[in-house]
Design a protein around this motif. Structure first.
Motif, PDB file in Angstrom:
ATOM      1  N   MET A   1       0.834  -1.196   0.000  1.00 26.09           N
ATOM      2  CA  MET A   1       0.000   0.000   0.000  1.00 26.09           C
ATOM      3  C   MET A   1       0.873   1.251   0.000  1.00 26.09           C
ATOM      4  O   MET A   1       1.826   1.350   0.761  1.00 26.09           O
ATOM      5  CB  MET A   1      -0.920   0.004   1.225  1.00 26.09           C
ATOM      6  N   ILE A   2       0.532   2.190  -0.862  1.00 22.58           N
ATOM      7  CA  ILE A   2       1.200   3.476  -0.924  1.00 22.58           C
ATOM      8  C   ILE A   2       0.313   4.520  -0.245  1.00 22.58           C
ATOM      9  O   ILE A   2      -0.861   4.666  -0.589  1.00 22.58           O
ATOM     10  CB  ILE A   2       1.456   3.917  -2.377  1.00 22.58           C
ATOM     11  N   ASP A   3       0.859   5.223   0.729  1.00 19.08           N
ATOM     12  CA  ASP A   3       0.166   6.362   1.326  1.00 19.08           C
ATOM     13  C   ASP A   3       0.647   7.617   0.626  1.00 19.08           C
ATOM     14  O   ASP A   3       1.851   7.925   0.636  1.00 19.08           O
ATOM     15  CB  ASP A   3       0.451   6.433   2.824  1.00 19.08           C
ATOM     16  N   LEU A   4      -0.285   8.330   0.008  1.00 23.73           N
ATOM     17  CA  LEU A   4       0.041   9.522  -0.766  1.00 23.73           C
ATOM     18  C   LEU A   4      -0.448  10.758  -0.023  1.00 23.73           C
ATOM     19  O   LEU A   4      -1.635  10.878   0.291  1.00 23.73           O
ATOM     20  CB  LEU A   4      -0.622   9.448  -2.149  1.00 23.73           C
ATOM     21  N   TYR A   5       0.458  11.669   0.233  1.00 22.59           N
ATOM     22  CA  TYR A   5       0.143  12.946   0.871  1.00 22.59           C
ATOM     23  C   TYR A   5       0.042  13.966  -0.255  1.00 22.59           C
ATOM     24  O   TYR A   5       1.021  14.224  -0.968  1.00 22.59           O
ATOM     25  CB  TYR A   5       1.220  13.291   1.908  1.00 22.59           C
ATOM     26  N   TYR A   6      -1.129  14.568  -0.405  1.00 23.30           N
ATOM     27  CA  TYR A   6      -1.564  15.066  -1.713  1.00 23.30           C
ATOM     28  C   TYR A   6      -2.396  16.334  -1.587  1.00 23.30           C
ATOM     29  O   TYR A   6      -3.116  16.541  -0.603  1.00 23.30           O
ATOM     30  CB  TYR A   6      -2.410  13.952  -2.331  1.00 23.30           C
ATOM     31  N   ALA A   7      -2.292  17.162  -2.589  1.00 26.94           N
ATOM     32  CA  ALA A   7      -3.253  18.218  -2.881  1.00 26.94           C
ATOM     33  C   ALA A   7      -3.420  18.232  -4.402  1.00 26.94           C
ATOM     34  O   ALA A   7      -2.502  17.831  -5.130  1.00 26.94           O
ATOM     35  CB  ALA A   7      -2.770  19.575  -2.372  1.00 26.94           C
ATOM     36  N   PRO A   8      -4.574  18.665  -4.905  1.00 24.48           N
ATOM     37  CA  PRO A   8      -4.834  18.595  -6.350  1.00 24.48           C
ATOM     38  C   PRO A   8      -4.137  19.716  -7.121  1.00 24.48           C
ATOM     39  O   PRO A   8      -4.762  20.581  -7.730  1.00 24.48           O
ATOM     40  CB  PRO A   8      -6.357  18.688  -6.433  1.00 24.48           C
ATOM     41  N   ARG A  27      -3.613   5.056  -0.854  1.00 28.13           N
ATOM     42  CA  ARG A  27      -4.531   5.729   0.068  1.00 28.13           C
ATOM     43  C   ARG A  27      -4.123   7.197   0.105  1.00 28.13           C
ATOM     44  O   ARG A  27      -2.946   7.522   0.301  1.00 28.13           O
ATOM     45  CB  ARG A  27      -4.388   5.090   1.446  1.00 28.13           C
ATOM     46  N   ILE A  28      -5.080   8.080  -0.121  1.00 25.72           N
ATOM     47  CA  ILE A  28      -4.783   9.511  -0.175  1.00 25.72           C
ATOM     48  C   ILE A  28      -5.000  10.160   1.186  1.00 25.72           C
ATOM     49  O   ILE A  28      -6.008   9.931   1.854  1.00 25.72           O
ATOM     50  CB  ILE A  28      -5.654  10.215  -1.237  1.00 25.72           C
ATOM     51  N   HIS A  29      -4.026  10.984   1.565  1.00 32.39           N
ATOM     52  CA  HIS A  29      -4.140  11.844   2.740  1.00 32.39           C
ATOM     53  C   HIS A  29      -4.106  13.284   2.217  1.00 32.39           C
ATOM     54  O   HIS A  29      -3.070  13.752   1.720  1.00 32.39           O
ATOM     55  CB  HIS A  29      -2.972  11.609   3.700  1.00 32.39           C
ATOM     56  N   ASN A  30      -5.224  13.961   2.290  1.00 27.89           N
ATOM     57  CA  ASN A  30      -5.280  15.337   1.796  1.00 27.89           C
ATOM     58  C   ASN A  30      -4.505  16.271   2.710  1.00 27.89           C
ATOM     59  O   ASN A  30      -4.663  16.225   3.937  1.00 27.89           O
ATOM     60  CB  ASN A  30      -6.735  15.804   1.712  1.00 27.89           C
ATOM     61  N   ILE A  31      -3.673  17.099   2.106  1.00 27.30           N
ATOM     62  CA  ILE A  31      -2.933  18.124   2.833  1.00 27.30           C
ATOM     63  C   ILE A  31      -3.477  19.475   2.377  1.00 27.30           C
ATOM     64  O   ILE A  31      -3.358  19.835   1.200  1.00 27.30           O
ATOM     65  CB  ILE A  31      -1.421  18.034   2.555  1.00 27.30           C
ATOM     66  N   ASP A  32      -4.105  20.192   3.289  1.00 23.47           N
ATOM     67  CA  ASP A  32      -4.715  21.484   2.958  1.00 23.47           C
ATOM     68  C   ASP A  32      -3.632  22.558   2.998  1.00 23.47           C
ATOM     69  O   ASP A  32      -3.331  23.116   4.061  1.00 23.47           O
ATOM     70  CB  ASP A  32      -5.849  21.799   3.934  1.00 23.47           C
ATOM     71  N   VAL A  56       4.556   7.401   1.437  1.00 23.22           N
ATOM     72  CA  VAL A  56       5.160   6.389   2.304  1.00 23.22           C
ATOM     73  C   VAL A  56       4.798   5.039   1.704  1.00 23.22           C
ATOM     74  O   VAL A  56       3.615   4.744   1.501  1.00 23.22           O
ATOM     75  CB  VAL A  56       4.665   6.491   3.758  1.00 23.22           C
ATOM     76  N   ASP A  57       5.815   4.263   1.385  1.00 23.07           N
ATOM     77  CA  ASP A  57       5.614   2.916   0.854  1.00 23.07           C
ATOM     78  C   ASP A  57       5.824   1.933   1.994  1.00 23.07           C
ATOM     79  O   ASP A  57       6.935   1.785   2.502  1.00 23.07           O
ATOM     80  CB  ASP A  57       6.604   2.649  -0.275  1.00 23.07           C
ATOM     81  N   SER A  58       4.745   1.271   2.388  1.00 17.91           N
ATOM     82  CA  SER A  58       4.827   0.324   3.505  1.00 17.91           C
ATOM     83  C   SER A  58       5.386  -1.024   3.094  1.00 17.91           C
ATOM     84  O   SER A  58       5.676  -1.866   3.952  1.00 17.91           O
ATOM     85  CB  SER A  58       3.437   0.144   4.141  1.00 17.91           C
ATOM     86  N   SER A  59       5.556  -1.231   1.772  1.00 17.32           N
ATOM     87  CA  SER A  59       6.073  -2.518   1.284  1.00 17.32           C
ATOM     88  C   SER A  59       7.158  -2.295   0.242  1.00 17.32           C
ATOM     89  O   SER A  59       6.983  -2.623  -0.935  1.00 17.32           O
ATOM     90  CB  SER A  59       4.929  -3.353   0.686  1.00 17.32           C
ATOM     91  N   PRO A  60       8.301  -1.743   0.639  1.00 16.91           N
ATOM     92  CA  PRO A  60       9.372  -1.536  -0.346  1.00 16.91           C
ATOM     93  C   PRO A  60       9.901  -2.870  -0.866  1.00 16.91           C
ATOM     94  O   PRO A  60       9.750  -3.913  -0.213  1.00 16.91           O
ATOM     95  CB  PRO A  60      10.433  -0.774   0.438  1.00 16.91           C
TER      96      PRO A  60
END
Length: 209
Positions: A1-8, A27-32, A56-60
């Protein structure tokens, strides 16, 4: 699973475009960024330059501890090497892809970002800056157009992370005061990428954020 810290933003879109193309679970984590959320300590632990995107890559692939990566170009390169997708192993095409990826992150994106700022966000007009960045924007579109007159995609015949890095900045061409009719090879390339299923899905996702 990749956790992506993101804004559009264009740089945020780069990563969702890759993840959708590669079919990776994420999985997207929105950063305002409008409220300064990018300066919170928990985000700075992942992205010390307080910019999105970051992952963040939990499975490199080495089976070790989770790994965090910031900077959009570094993320694209990491994900391409992790998946074996969108970056050719063949020396010449790989080298060409990396050249155009670095061209985007070092020049095309930053110069167009300055164009956006001085045309739309500066508190007062700065004619010298507006002219400087408008002329540089047109020059860079000319460079892009020349390359795409010779190749279907930036690095050759195959869609790659170089195209993924560049496309989201061209999406805003009208705000950059660029008419794609002046750059027909760019327009053709842009329309083909715009119609890719992964592109459509990535931008539909952004509209929900």
């Amino acid at each position: 699973m990749i956790d992506l810290y993101y804004a559009p933003t264009p740089n945020g879109h780069k990563i969702t475009l890759f993840l959708e193309e590669a079919g990776l679970a994420y999985r997207i984590h929105n950063i305002d960024i409008s409220t300064g959320e990018q300066f919170k300590p928990e985000f700075l632990a992942i992205s010390p330059n307080n910019k999105i995107p970051a992952i963040v890559d939990s499975s490199p692939i080495d089976g070790g501890a989770p790994i965090s990566i910031f900077e959009s170009g570094a993320i694209l390169l990491y994900l391409a090497e992790k998946t074996g997708k969108l970056l050719s192993p063949e020396l010449h095409e790989r080298t060409s892809t990396l050249q155009w990826l670095f061209w985007q992150v070092a020049g095309f994106g930053p110069m167009l970002g300055q164009n956006h700022h001085f045309n739309h966000y500066a508190p007062q007009p700065v004619p010298y800056a507006i002219e400087r960045y408008q002329l540089e924007t047109k020059r860079l579109y000319g460079v892009l157009n020349t390359q795409l007159q010779k190749n279907a995609y930036l690095a050759g015949d195959h869609y790659s992370i170089a195209d993924i890095a560049t496309y989201p900045w061209v999406v805003s061409h009208e705000r950059q005061r660029i008419d794609l009719a002046e750059f027909p090879a760019v327009r053709n390339w842009f329309e083909r990428i715009n119609n890719r299923p992964a592109t459509i899905k990535a931008y539909q996702l952004a509209e929900k954020r």
